[in-house]
Design a protein around this motif. Structure first.
Motif, PDB file in Angstrom:
ATOM      1  N   TYR A   1     -12.114   6.884  -1.722  1.00  0.00           N
ATOM      2  CA  TYR A   1     -10.766   7.397  -1.962  1.00  0.00           C
ATOM      3  C   TYR A   1     -10.075   6.617  -3.079  1.00  0.00           C
ATOM      4  N   GLU A   2     -10.241   5.298  -3.053  1.00  0.00           N
ATOM      5  CA  GLU A   2      -9.581   4.476  -4.064  1.00  0.00           C
ATOM      6  C   GLU A   2     -10.104   4.791  -5.461  1.00  0.00           C
TER       7      GLU A   2
ATOM      8  N   ILE B   1     -10.790  -1.029   8.644  1.00  0.00           N
ATOM      9  CA  ILE B   1     -10.777  -1.320   7.210  1.00  0.00           C
ATOM     10  C   ILE B   1     -11.112  -2.795   7.042  1.00  0.00           C
TER      11      ILE B   1
ATOM     12  N   THR C   1      -7.108  12.334   2.829  1.00  0.00           N
ATOM     13  CA  THR C   1      -7.043  10.904   3.141  1.00  0.00           C
ATOM     14  C   THR C   1      -6.019  10.586   4.229  1.00  0.00           C
TER      15      THR C   1
ATOM     16  N   HIS D   1      -1.630  -4.198   3.395  1.00  0.00           N
ATOM     17  CA  HIS D   1      -1.863  -2.905   4.036  1.00  0.00           C
ATOM     18  C   HIS D   1      -0.702  -2.533   4.959  1.00  0.00           C
TER      19      HIS D   1
ATOM     20  N   ARG E   1     -15.611   4.826   3.214  1.00  0.00           N
ATOM     21  CA  ARG E   1     -14.913   6.071   2.895  1.00  0.00           C
ATOM     22  C   ARG E   1     -13.699   5.791   2.012  1.00  0.00           C
ATOM     23  N   TYR E   2     -12.952   4.732   2.340  1.00  0.00           N
ATOM     24  CA  TYR E   2     -11.741   4.442   1.569  1.00  0.00           C
ATOM     25  C   TYR E   2     -12.047   3.845   0.200  1.00  0.00           C
TER      26      TYR E   2
ATOM     27  N   ASP F   1     -14.447   1.855   6.010  1.00  0.00           N
ATOM     28  CA  ASP F   1     -14.177   1.106   4.788  1.00  0.00           C
ATOM     29  C   ASP F   1     -14.872   1.750   3.589  1.00  0.00           C
TER      30      ASP F   1
ATOM     31  N   TRP G   1      -6.378   6.810  -4.640  1.00  0.00           N
ATOM     32  CA  TRP G   1      -5.616   6.747  -3.391  1.00  0.00           C
ATOM     33  C   TRP G   1      -4.638   5.577  -3.357  1.00  0.00           C
ATOM     34  N   SER G   2      -5.010   4.433  -3.921  1.00  0.00           N
ATOM     35  CA  SER G   2      -4.140   3.256  -3.867  1.00  0.00           C
ATOM     36  C   SER G   2      -2.805   3.487  -4.557  1.00  0.00           C
TER      37      SER G   2
ATOM     38  N   GLN H   1       0.810  -1.211   0.000  1.00  0.00           N
ATOM     39  CA  GLN H   1       0.000   0.000   0.000  1.00  0.00           C
ATOM     40  C   GLN H   1       0.847   1.267   0.000  1.00  0.00           C
TER      41      GLN H   1
END
Length: 490
Positions: A323-324, A151, A375, A93, A319-320, A317, A328-329, A52
């Motif tokens: 982001y992804e 997560i 983030t 992660h 929310r991310y 989770d 974000w990733s 990550q």
């Protein structure tokens, strides 16, 4: 991933390290029979060359997607025989290549079945996502005793290898909820371990960073959970840090509180603002008594919300996932994660507790635009030190304070243009913060990007326990093939 059309049989030339069909060399050795899939395509290997953090790059020579745990045992046996490094990986992660390997990478995510569940326990394969475990428990109105990290796509085996921290105030780490494990050791042998069977391996593996075996099955203790959660948010200006920390202490010592978490976030102008989040689980007929719960705090909450336990569990989770979708990733993440000791709300103020507050304050004041993004919040988890029981999950000494806090600075490059100085500068800063934490009796939570050498690991575990771990490494992974990324025994 793409599936390569390699002829059978597939093997490795142990002189060149190349996998493929029989090259006619005496150094070529056929891979074991597998029920799952062994992937060798360059695209697959390049996609698996990062975790990550996107800081370290190590391309595996082969990727195993096991169909059942016997594939893991067969491949580890083969790698042990021929001295090939091998590492399991779940969601990846971490941010400094902890799960990367140049040999065989085992993608544990296909081993994702829930094997059994009732009101006492949930049993799952090592690649099962946390969310599936939470959902399996809720069918029986129970939750994991210690709670789970926020997560939910993280795999249970991966989280247990580092420890696992939730926002529950008084239930230790996720490793403390484990009743039983199946572990494939570094020789390929599968052992069942618990507090009553193969006890030394049980303690070594939980929080053991993949050094002693690969978790293929886990049984987790469950407890009843009310269906609803009421969440509260308290807000603190930059100058009110002491109030924020003390209010969290008070709430963490109150038996009517379930979750606490302080979150600092970037503001459009001015210093960061802290928000203390509080969660209380309840039944509809017995809502929380807010007057009694919050009477000792410095202020009243600014927001209140009701939700189901599942809605609360999946909120971060979700929310991310958003982001992804925004990339974000692919960002560079230079996380810093340290445990710090602190006093309880009823303990007298000591030099140690003053150091804790000053350290938090200094770190917050050091943060710049290079750290903050939408983030990358700064988080402070607070737990009761006495609820942690697993030896390899290293924490500050209990004599330094009744509470232990995970201080998480999740710096990333989301929405920024960075240059080649970004990673080394932030890593140097992470190392400095670790040194400050260590001087205060703190320890590293090894998911982030802090450079460690052999002497650091010996200090991390303590000389006596480190000697014990070296003995266990020689016993359970005599070829030193498992999970080289952390560099503990290299």
């Amino acid at each position: 991933m793409t599936t390569p059309a390699y002829p059978d049989p597939i093997g490795i030339n142990t002189e060149t390290g190349q996998w493929g069909s029989d090259d006619g060399s005496s150094a070529w050795h056929r891979a074991p029979h597998l029920k799952g899939e062994l992937r060798l395509a360059l695209e697959d290997r390049q996609n698996a060359a990062h975790d990550q953090g996107n800081i370290a790059t190590i391309e595996p020579a082969a990727i195993l997607l096991p169909k059942d745990p016997s594939d893991v045992g067969a491949m580890v046996t083969f790698c042990h025989q021929w001295g090939i490094q091998i590492a399991p990986r779940g969601a990846g992660h971490t941010s400094f290549g902890q799960s990367l390997v140049s040999g065989v990478l085992i993608d544990m995510r296909p081993l994702n079945r829930i094997l059994a569940a009732d009101e006492r326990f949930v049993e799952a394969e090592g690649g099962a996502p946390l969310g599936d475990i939470v959902a399996a428990g809720l069918v029986h109105d129970v939750r994991v005793r210690t709670g789970v990290p926020s997560i939910l796509r993280l795999t249970i085996g991966g989280v247990l290898s580092v420890g696992g921290i939730s926002t529950l105030r008084d239930q230790g780490g996720l490793v403390d909820a484990v009743e039983e494990l199946d572990v494939v050791t570094g020789t390929g042998k599968t052992l069942t371990c618990s507090l009553h069977e193969n006890v030394e391996l049980f303690h070594a593996v939980l929080g053991g960073l993949g050094q002693f075996g690969i978790i293929t099955r886990v049984r987790l203790a469950m407890v009843p959970v009310p269906p609803l959660v009421r969440s509260y948010t308290f807000r603190y200006e930059h100058q009110d840090l002491r109030d924020a920390l003390n209010d969290q202490r008070i709430l963490s010592d109150h038996p009517g509180i379930d979750e606490t978490l302080i979150r600092w976030a970037q503001q459009e102008s001015g210093p960061p603002i802290a928000e203390l989040g509080v969660g209380i689980y309840y039944h509809p007929q017995t809502p929380p008594n807010e007057q009694e719960l919050f009477q000792a705090l410095s202020r009243a909450p600014i927001r209140t919300a009701d939700m189901t336990y599942w809605e609360r569990a999946e909120s971060v989770d979700k929310r991310y996932i958003g982001y992804e979708a925004q990339g974000w990733s692919r960002t560079t993440k230079v996380w810093a994660d340290n445990f710090l000791p602190d006093r309880s709300s009823t303990a007298p103020i000591t030099d140690s507790s003053k150091v804790f507050e000053e350290l938090v304050r200094k770190v917050l004041e050091e943060l710049t635009e290079r750290d903050w993004s939408s983030t990358s919040p700064v988080l402070l988890f607070r737990k009761h030190r006495g609820t942690f029981q697993r030896r390899s999950f290293r924490l500050p000494d209990a004599a330094l304070g009744e509470h232990v806090c995970l201080f998480d600075i999740s710096s990333d490059s989301f929405g920024k243009t960075i240059d080649e100085s970004y990673v080394p500068e932030l890593m140097a800063r992470n190392r400095r913060w670790y040194e400050q934490a260590r001087q205060a009796g703190g320890t590293l939570y090894p998911i982030g990007a802090t450079q460690f050498d052999a002497s650091d690991w010996e200090h991390h575990y303590g000389s006596e326990y480190f000697a014990e771990l070296k003995r266990l490494k020689a016993k359970y992974d005599p070829g030193n093939v498992l999970t080289p990324g952390p560099g503990i025994f290299s």
